[in-house]
Design an enzyme around this catalytic site. Structure first.
Site, short mmCIF file in Angstrom:
data_model
loop_
_atom_site.label_atom_id
_atom_site.label_comp_id
_atom_site.label_asym_id
_atom_site.label_seq_id
_atom_site.Cartn_x
_atom_site.Cartn_y
_atom_site.Cartn_z
N GLU A 229 1.02 -1.33 -0.03
CA GLU A 229 0.07 0.20 -0.06
C GLU A 229 1.00 1.17 -0.04
OE1 GLU A 229 -3.30 0.02 -0.26
OE2 GLU A 229 -3.61 -2.22 0.10
N CYS A 263 -2.27 9.68 2.22
CA CYS A 263 -1.68 8.93 1.08
C CYS A 263 -2.64 9.48 0.08
CB CYS A 263 -1.48 7.35 1.26
SG CYS A 263 -2.94 6.86 1.90
P1 NAD Z 1 7.85 4.69 5.38
O1 NAD Z 1 7.96 4.22 4.02
O2 NAD Z 1 9.20 5.65 5.68
O3 NAD Z 1 7.78 3.86 6.52
C1 NAD Z 1 6.79 2.90 6.84
C2 NAD Z 1 7.18 1.82 7.49
O4 NAD Z 1 8.31 0.92 7.02
C3 NAD Z 1 7.44 2.22 8.86
O5 NAD Z 1 6.90 1.48 9.94
C4 NAD Z 1 9.01 2.36 8.83
O6 NAD Z 1 9.62 1.65 10.15
C5 NAD Z 1 9.21 0.78 7.72
N1 NAD Z 1 10.68 0.84 7.17
C6 NAD Z 1 11.49 2.19 7.17
N2 NAD Z 1 12.59 1.46 6.54
C7 NAD Z 1 12.48 0.28 6.29
C8 NAD Z 1 13.36 -0.80 5.64
N3 NAD Z 1 14.47 -0.36 5.24
N4 NAD Z 1 12.67 -1.82 5.49
C9 NAD Z 1 11.57 -2.14 5.97
N5 NAD Z 1 10.77 -1.51 6.67
C10 NAD Z 1 11.05 -0.19 6.70
O7 NAD Z 1 6.62 5.51 5.18
P2 NAD Z 1 6.04 6.66 6.00
O8 NAD Z 1 6.82 7.78 5.85
O9 NAD Z 1 5.69 6.11 7.47
O10 NAD Z 1 4.76 7.00 5.59
C11 NAD Z 1 4.23 7.85 4.49
C12 NAD Z 1 4.28 7.10 3.06
O11 NAD Z 1 3.25 6.25 3.33
C13 NAD Z 1 3.74 7.99 1.93
O12 NAD Z 1 4.44 7.73 0.62
C14 NAD Z 1 2.44 7.73 1.80
O13 NAD Z 1 1.64 7.99 0.80
C15 NAD Z 1 2.27 6.20 2.20
N6 NAD Z 1 1.00 5.68 2.77
C16 NAD Z 1 0.36 4.85 2.02
C17 NAD Z 1 -0.92 4.71 2.50
C18 NAD Z 1 -1.57 3.55 1.51
O14 NAD Z 1 -2.62 3.13 2.13
N7 NAD Z 1 -1.38 3.25 0.32
C19 NAD Z 1 -1.46 5.02 3.45
C20 NAD Z 1 -0.56 5.67 4.47
C21 NAD Z 1 0.81 6.22 3.93
#
Ligand code: NAD
Length: 488
Positions: A229, A263
């Site tokens: 997602e 998002c």
């Molecule tokens: P992010 O990708 O930075 O982090 C998301 C999760 O991934 C966190 O729990 C983090 O700990 C984990 N993470 C970080 N580095 C990682 C790695 N190397 N390997 C595995 N996991 C890792 O995203 P964010 O800043 O928390 O959220 C914002 C983003 O999420 C935006 O791009 C937004 O569009 C997207 N988003 C999508 C949806 C959806 O439903 N499609 C909903 C909300 C947010």
């Protein structure tokens, strides 16, 4: 500054993660798929968890968003966009569960008569859920509800950027569920990396496209199927003839909830060039009526941290340098320092933008709103299609022809007409992206299927004619029968 203080949640080691997974898998293998009654009970526990802890949840999220008198995450927003959709989702899942679990009968081939076939929806085992910071409760508990409904055990890794909420989730889950059923792993990026490398039966990741790539790579090591997602730039097309009063209100709702850190927030507008001034004017008046003040208004949410605020200010500077016109919407005429104190940004419109600007390249994820113009609808559609496929496409129009054209031509995770963001809360609609905005879906029956194995079950009844297709293949009757089945 209190608004930016962060506490690290207690971290968990890779060994602890592996042993939790082993524990859950062993319990799953020993106990088998839970009954309808047991799943219903699990969902009711989850619903109770949310209902009984609304205030603590709202307070923890607000604290994670900076939590001061004027800053943080608006409590009203948390109720509307975090608690409400989660509660709706769980209630709907409970209501629909029996129907979703029912095996589906399939017809069998006459050549194998008499026989029966059905598809059974069986749990996969242990599901991993990685969630982001922007809606830290609904994006953790929403997938959890789907996974529990499908009879699985679940490990959740919430975001390190919302440590208070993550710790609260860990505490509440531990009170309602045993660790061999549902567990929460708190910690930073190292924990997230170790988590995404575990041999889950399915992994649902919500987060950015760039981290999603890494997660998919890590999951591929054990052939773990993934639902991603992700984010991206969701466009909103505003048709020349649309009723602007109604349109701009619902446009701003999706843009300004969580200060644009959503998002599916409309990322940029495509406005017919004859109506740009009018749209700008309506945005001004509607913003003022929704938020007469921004900086010291606790109903307007802060940016999650100073780094993200700097990132957004960087987009503004870059766009200004490259020739964009920047219009700040600051209805209360509040001073820049007040915004800085609360770690907020006013809604800022950007006109005369082009693709050389970072604001038109990256997902904005904040209250900046570029406005591009078009003269012909196909020009707007072509612009969208020349970029990665969005999570949501919005069209504001009263013309069936325009709506149909955008719907037909634009490939997006969802299409929403004359509204933004509320499609997320439609319990009978699946939610997910396409292309760079993600793969797979959750919510609704599609979510139940994501977390289930659709097992084909075939039963041969007796007596039957199967011996006619078995060797030896000689004999006139067998030859004729096969020829008859193959046809001419
Ligand atoms: P992010 O990708 O930075 O982090 C998301 C999760 O991934 C966190 O729990 C983090 O700990 C984990 N993470 C970080 N580095 C990682 C790695 N190397 N390997 C595995 N996991 C890792 O995203 P964010 O800043 O928390 O959220 C914002 C983003 O999420 C935006 O791009 C937004 O569009 C997207 N988003 C999508 C949806 C959806 O439903 N499609 C909903 C909300 C947010």
């Amino acid at each position: 500054m209190q608004a930016l203080r962060r506490e690290s949640p207690p971290s968990i080691t890779a060994e602890q993660l592996s042993s939790t997974l082993e524990l859950q898998r062993a319990a799953f293998m020993k106990e088998g798929p839970p009954s309808y009654r047991a799943r219903r009970h699990h969902l009711e526990l989850l619903l109770r968890l949310v209902l009984d802890n609304q205030d603590r949840i709202a307070a923890a999220i607000s604290a994670d968003f900076g939590g001061s008198e004027i800053g943080g995450r608006s409590i009203g927003e948390t109720q509307r966009v975090e608690i409400l959709p989660t509660v709706f989702n769980i209630r709907h899942t409970i209501k629909a569960l029996r129907r979703w679990m029912r095996p589906s009968r399939r017809s069998t081939h006459w050549a194998t008569w008499p026989s029966l076939a059905r598809v059974e929806y069986v749990p996969l085992g242990v599901i991993g859920v990685i969630s982001p910071w922007n809606y830290p409760v609904s994006l953790s508990l929403g997938p959890l509800a789907g996974a529990l409904a499908a009879g699985n055990r679940v490990m959740i890794k919430p975001s390190e950027l919302t440590p208070k909420t993550s710790s609260l989730l860990a505490e509440l889950i531990a009170k309602s569920f045993t660790p061999e059923h549902v567990s929460v792993a708190t910690g930073g990026v190292e924990v997230a990396q170790a988590f995404s490398s575990l041999p889950f039966d399915h992994l649902l990741f919500t987060g950015s496209t760039s981290i999603g790539r890494m997660v998919m790579r890590a999951a591929s090591e054990h052939l773990v199927p993934v639902t991603l997602e992700l984010g991206g730039k969701s466009p909103a097309v505003i048709d020349r003839g649309v009723n602007f009063d109604a349109s701009v209100g619902s446009l701003l709702l999706g843009k300004l909830y969580n200060a644009g850190q959503t998002c599916i927030a409309p990322d940029y507008l495509l406005v017919h060039d004859s109506r740009v001034d009018e749209v700008v004017q309506r945005i001004r008046t509607q913003t003022a009526s929704m938020y007469p003040r921004l900086a010291d208004n606790p109903e307007y949410t802060s940016i999650i941290n100073a780094r993200h605020r700097e990132r957004l200010l960087g987009y503004l500077e870059d766009a200004r340098d490259k020739g964009a016109t920047v219009l700040e919407i600051n209805p209360g005429d509040e001073a820049a320092e007040r915004f800085a104190d609360a770690n907020k940004l006013p809604l800022t419109l950007l006109l005369d933008v082009d693709d050389s600007m970072r604001v038109m390249q990256d997902e904005i994820f904040g209250p900046l709103l570029p406005i591009k113009t078009y003269t012909d609808l196909d020009e707007a559609i072509d612009y969208i299609n020349a970029h990665p496929r969005p999570l949501a496409a919005y069209v504001f129009s009263d013309s069936a022809k325009t709506i149909e054209r955008v719907g037909e031509r634009v490939v997006s995770g969802a299409l929403s007409i004359n509204a933004t963001a509320v499609h997320f809360a439609q319990d009978e609609l699946p939610f997910g992206g396409v292309g760079h905005s993600g793969m797979g879906q959750y919510h609704a029956r599609e979510g139940f299927l994501t977390f289930s194995h659709q097992k084909a079950v075939y039963r041969q009844l007796r007596p039957n004619l199967m011996h006619l297709v078995a060797p030896p293949y000689d004999g006139e009757l067998k030859r004729r029968l096969i020829q008859f089945m193959i046809g001419k």
